[in-house]
Enzyme design. Structure first.
Site, PDB file in Angstrom:
ATOM      1  CG  ASN A 207     -70.972 -60.895  10.044  1.00 47.44           C
ATOM      2  OD1 ASN A 207     -71.832 -60.562   9.234  1.00 47.44           O
ATOM      3  ND2 ASN A 207     -71.119 -60.729  11.338  1.00 47.44           N
TER       4      ASN A 207
ATOM      5  N   GLY B  58     -74.974 -54.166   8.975  1.00 52.58           N
ATOM      6  CA  GLY B  58     -73.591 -53.842   8.641  1.00 52.58           C
ATOM      7  C   GLY B  58     -73.008 -52.934   9.704  1.00 52.58           C
ATOM      8  CB  SER B  59     -69.963 -50.951   9.772  1.00 49.14           C
ATOM      9  OG  SER B  59     -70.132 -50.171   8.619  1.00 49.14           O
ATOM     10  CB  THR B  60     -72.105 -48.013  13.717  1.00 43.84           C
ATOM     11  OG1 THR B  60     -72.550 -49.088  14.558  1.00 43.84           O
ATOM     12  CG2 THR B  60     -72.705 -46.710  14.211  1.00 43.84           C
TER      13      THR B  60
ATOM     14  CB  THR C   8     -72.299 -48.767   6.173  1.00 45.05           C
ATOM     15  OG1 THR C   8     -70.903 -49.016   6.037  1.00 45.05           O
ATOM     16  CG2 THR C   8     -72.930 -48.801   4.808  1.00 45.05           C
ATOM     17  N   GLY C   9     -74.367 -47.640   8.388  1.00 42.47           N
ATOM     18  CA  GLY C   9     -75.756 -47.472   8.833  1.00 42.47           C
ATOM     19  C   GLY C   9     -76.180 -46.007   8.841  1.00 42.47           C
TER      20      GLY C   9
ATOM     21  CD  GLU D 299     -80.894 -55.546  14.145  1.00 36.85           C
ATOM     22  OE1 GLU D 299     -80.036 -55.389  15.035  1.00 36.85           O
ATOM     23  OE2 GLU D 299     -82.111 -55.617  14.393  1.00 36.85           O
TER      24      GLU D 299
ATOM     25  CB  CYS E 267     -73.042 -58.141  15.141  1.00 37.03           C
ATOM     26  SG  CYS E 267     -74.425 -59.268  15.178  1.00 37.03           S
TER      27      CYS E 267
HETATM   28  P1  NAD Z   1     -70.519 -52.759   5.850  1.00 39.30           P
HETATM   29  O1  NAD Z   1     -71.297 -51.707   6.534  1.00 39.30           O
HETATM   30  O2  NAD Z   1     -69.225 -52.395   5.237  1.00 39.30           O
HETATM   31  O3  NAD Z   1     -71.354 -53.416   4.672  1.00 39.30           O
HETATM   32  C1  NAD Z   1     -72.615 -54.032   4.876  1.00 39.30           C
HETATM   33  C2  NAD Z   1     -73.359 -54.077   3.570  1.00 39.30           C
HETATM   34  O4  NAD Z   1     -73.662 -52.740   3.161  1.00 39.30           O
HETATM   35  C3  NAD Z   1     -72.632 -54.710   2.405  1.00 39.30           C
HETATM   36  O5  NAD Z   1     -73.561 -55.430   1.630  1.00 39.30           O
HETATM   37  C4  NAD Z   1     -72.112 -53.496   1.634  1.00 39.30           C
HETATM   38  O6  NAD Z   1     -71.894 -53.776   0.266  1.00 39.30           O
HETATM   39  C5  NAD Z   1     -73.253 -52.514   1.815  1.00 39.30           C
HETATM   40  N1  NAD Z   1     -72.909 -51.107   1.703  1.00 39.30           N
HETATM   41  C6  NAD Z   1     -71.703 -50.521   1.725  1.00 39.30           C
HETATM   42  N2  NAD Z   1     -71.819 -49.180   1.629  1.00 39.30           N
HETATM   43  C7  NAD Z   1     -73.136 -48.913   1.555  1.00 39.30           C
HETATM   44  C8  NAD Z   1     -73.910 -47.707   1.472  1.00 39.30           C
HETATM   45  N3  NAD Z   1     -73.323 -46.496   1.449  1.00 39.30           N
HETATM   46  N4  NAD Z   1     -75.249 -47.795   1.425  1.00 39.30           N
HETATM   47  C9  NAD Z   1     -75.857 -48.991   1.476  1.00 39.30           C
HETATM   48  N5  NAD Z   1     -75.188 -50.175   1.562  1.00 39.30           N
HETATM   49  C10 NAD Z   1     -73.841 -50.140   1.603  1.00 39.30           C
HETATM   50  O7  NAD Z   1     -70.361 -53.907   6.934  1.00 39.30           O
HETATM   51  P2  NAD Z   1     -69.529 -55.247   6.818  1.00 39.30           P
HETATM   52  O8  NAD Z   1     -68.069 -54.879   6.935  1.00 39.30           O
HETATM   53  O9  NAD Z   1     -70.004 -56.021   5.644  1.00 39.30           O
HETATM   54  O10 NAD Z   1     -70.006 -56.022   8.143  1.00 39.30           O
HETATM   55  C11 NAD Z   1     -69.378 -55.875   9.383  1.00 39.30           C
HETATM   56  C12 NAD Z   1     -70.185 -54.964  10.288  1.00 39.30           C
HETATM   57  O11 NAD Z   1     -71.531 -55.408  10.364  1.00 39.30           O
HETATM   58  C13 NAD Z   1     -69.691 -54.980  11.729  1.00 39.30           C
HETATM   59  O12 NAD Z   1     -69.689 -53.658  12.257  1.00 39.30           O
HETATM   60  C14 NAD Z   1     -70.717 -55.808  12.469  1.00 39.30           C
HETATM   61  O13 NAD Z   1     -70.817 -55.572  13.851  1.00 39.30           O
HETATM   62  C15 NAD Z   1     -71.950 -55.456  11.732  1.00 39.30           C
HETATM   63  N6  NAD Z   1     -72.962 -56.508  11.917  1.00 39.30           N
HETATM   64  C16 NAD Z   1     -74.083 -56.219  12.659  1.00 39.30           C
HETATM   65  C17 NAD Z   1     -75.026 -57.200  12.891  1.00 39.30           C
HETATM   66  C18 NAD Z   1     -76.260 -56.915  13.694  1.00 39.30           C
HETATM   67  O14 NAD Z   1     -77.228 -57.654  13.561  1.00 39.30           O
HETATM   68  N7  NAD Z   1     -76.303 -55.882  14.510  1.00 39.30           N
HETATM   69  C19 NAD Z   1     -74.845 -58.462  12.360  1.00 39.30           C
HETATM   70  C20 NAD Z   1     -73.704 -58.728  11.622  1.00 39.30           C
HETATM   71  C21 NAD Z   1     -72.767 -57.724  11.393  1.00 39.30           C
END
Ligand code: NAD
Length: 470
Positions: A135, A209-211, A213-214, A231, A265
């Site tokens: 994003n 990324g997403s919660t 995946t986190g 994050e 986010c």
């Molecule tokens: P995502 O979790 O799908 O992917 C994020 C990243 O993680 C990508 O580079 C992806 O290739 C990688 N990834 C995927 N699976 C993985 C794994 N098992 N282990 C390690 N890395 C992996 O998220 P997204 O769809 O790219 O982003 C959207 C999400 O991110 C939303 O939930 C949004 O709220 C969140 N976000 C949070 C913040 C913040 O600072 N809190 C900022 C921006 C986006």
């Protein structure tokens, strides 16, 4: 499968579906090589003084600023956002890095009750694996690079497979400004992230990324006890009190929710409006939305672009369909979508859905916003806080002291009054609850990328341990 099919993947323009470029799909051996490069660079980079790294990062920021025009075009082509937002994001990258340079990392010296003097120094951790989403691929990389590099770590950065191009170009621009190996960008499919979090040569993972995946990142990092900064997702509430000037706040509220087509986010994702102003504010939002141009980010005048990828497009449309199926009033703008090939979703409001509906409870991450009526501000605060997320939140009121007191009661890492989504490199941005772990920004972020080392200054008198035996 042909060799090139295994080793490269397509990056597409989300507004047109056309292939922009093919980039390497890293193998485990490629990751090993990137980590080895970063490890080799680490001792030399860590041995530089803080002031020397500060100068390098300042020059890095300037280098990126000199390429804003090229970078913004590249970012729009892969991410979809309008040029005006792409330009802001590139500038944000440079300003975040340059802005963080105002922070010092002083040695903390204490004298305890026995008169012993201890200094706590901070040592870099080693190699940081940084993982970013699609994003804000550029700005979010800065949140990691600035504290990691300033404190002397080297970084292996993995962008999202949807948006790797601008990050790769920025790494090229870093050549000659940062020492070789200080920053290595590696691209790959979703297989690559788990290899990074498990890699024994990586000391810390910084993930945005997403919660969902986190959670996987944290579980995987546990095996090697890597430090993690997470994050994650959010479902920010904005609470609008009845004393606001509706005409003035409508536009600000609109962009708080719909910037980057809602793929932010800390976008406002639940808008709680006091009953006394609900109808006029709803109308002002609809009127303003009707003036907004949704289209290709590369076209002049576009204010909102497409969603970035098919999975997100499907998810947002599914949430809207769910709201319709349940009989909620769904107020959609003109659909610019139908004659455009990309992932376009019209600006959509859901009129006072129930609190337990999916559109209120889930993170939509798209241009659809639930408008929710409240009567009692205490109830609005309770509803805002009744979420597993705790990223941000805002209070909107003409009475700033009252709004400030209410904002302090939100269970969120960052709160705003009469605005939202501002972030500073000098202050921590840290998700509460399931929105994250640790902080980016501020002195806290320098702590996250370093390990304390306590040094007891030598003294002539015997220590209590020795004294007990003498
Ligand atoms: P995502 O979790 O799908 O992917 C994020 C990243 O993680 C990508 O580079 C992806 O290739 C990688 N990834 C995927 N699976 C993985 C794994 N098992 N282990 C390690 N890395 C992996 O998220 P997204 O769809 O790219 O982003 C959207 C999400 O991110 C939303 O939930 C949004 O709220 C969140 N976000 C949070 C913040 C913040 O600072 N809190 C900022 C921006 C986006």
């Amino acid at each position: 499968m042909a060799q090139d099919e295994i080793s490269e993947f397509d990056v597409r323009n989300p507004a047109t579906g056309s292939v922009l470029k093919r980039v390497p799909d890293a193998s485990p051996a490629d990751l090993d090589a990137a980590v080895a490069r970063a490890r080799a660079a680490f001792p030399g980079f860590a041995a530089l003084t803080y002031a020397e790294r500060r100068e390098m990062l300042d020059a890095f920021g300037d280098r990126v600023l000199a390429y804003v025009d090229e970078l913004k075009r590249l970012l729009t082509s892969e991410q979809g956002k309008p040029y005006v937002e792409a330009e802001q994001e590139i500038m944000a990258f440079a300003f975040y890095i340059k802005g963080m340079l105002a922070l010092d990392l002083p040695v903390d010296e204490r004298v305890d009750m026995l008169g012993r003097v201890a200094q706590t120094h901070r040592r870099p951790l080693g190699v940081v694996g940084a993982i970013t989403p699609w994003n804000f691929p550029v700005a979010l990389a800065a949140f990691k690079l600035a504290p990691a590099l300033l404190t002397g770590n080297t970084v292996v950065l993995k962008p999202s497979p949807y948006t790797p191009l601008t990050t790769l170009r920025i790494a090229e621009l870093a050549e000659g400004v940062l020492p070789p190996g200080a920053l290595t960008v590696i691209t790959g499919s979703d297989r690559l992230g788990p290899w990074i979090t498990a890699h024994p040569g990586i000391d810390k993972v910084s993930f945005t990324g997403s919660t969902e995946t986190g959670r996987r990142v944290m579980a995987s990092a546990a095996n090697t006890l890597k430090r993690v900064t997470l994050e994650l997702g959010g479902n920010d509430a904005a609470i609008v009190l009845p004393d606001v000037n509706v005409g003035e706040v409508a536009q600000r509220l609109f962009w708080s929710a719909f910037t980057n087509a809602g793929q932010l986010c800390i976008a406002v994702k639940r808008l709680y409006i006091h009953r006394d102003i609900y109808e006029p504010l709803k109308q002002a939002l609809l009127d303003y939305a009707a003036t907004i141009r949704v289209g290709e980010g590369a076209e002049k005048g576009t204010q909102i672009g497409p969603l970035n990828n098919k999975a997100q497009y499907d998810r947002v449309r599914e949430l809207i369909a769910d709201a319709r199926d349940r009989g909620y009033a769904v107020l959609s703008g003109e659909a610019p979508a139908d004659d455009l090939p990309g992932y376009f979703v019209p600006i959509t409001f859901v009129d006072n859905p129930p609190e337990d509906s999916r559109i209120v409870q889930e993170e939509q991450f798209g241009p659809v916003l639930p408008l929710i009526v409240f009567d009692d501000v205490e109830d609005a605060i309770a509803r805002a806080n009744a979420s597993p997320y705790g990223l941000g939140g805002s209070i909107w009121s003409a009475d700033v002291p009252r709004a400030t007191a209410l904002a302090r009661r939100l269970e969120a890492g960052t709160v705003w009054i009469n605005e939202s989504a501002y972030i500073s490199p000098l202050s921590p941005f840290a998700g509460n609850k399931q929105s994250g772990l640790g902080a980016e920004g501020g002195i806290e972020s320098l702590m996250e990328y370093t390990q304390p080392q306590t040094l007891f200054l030598p003294q002539e008198t015997p220590s209590p341990l020795e004294a007990a035996h003498s």
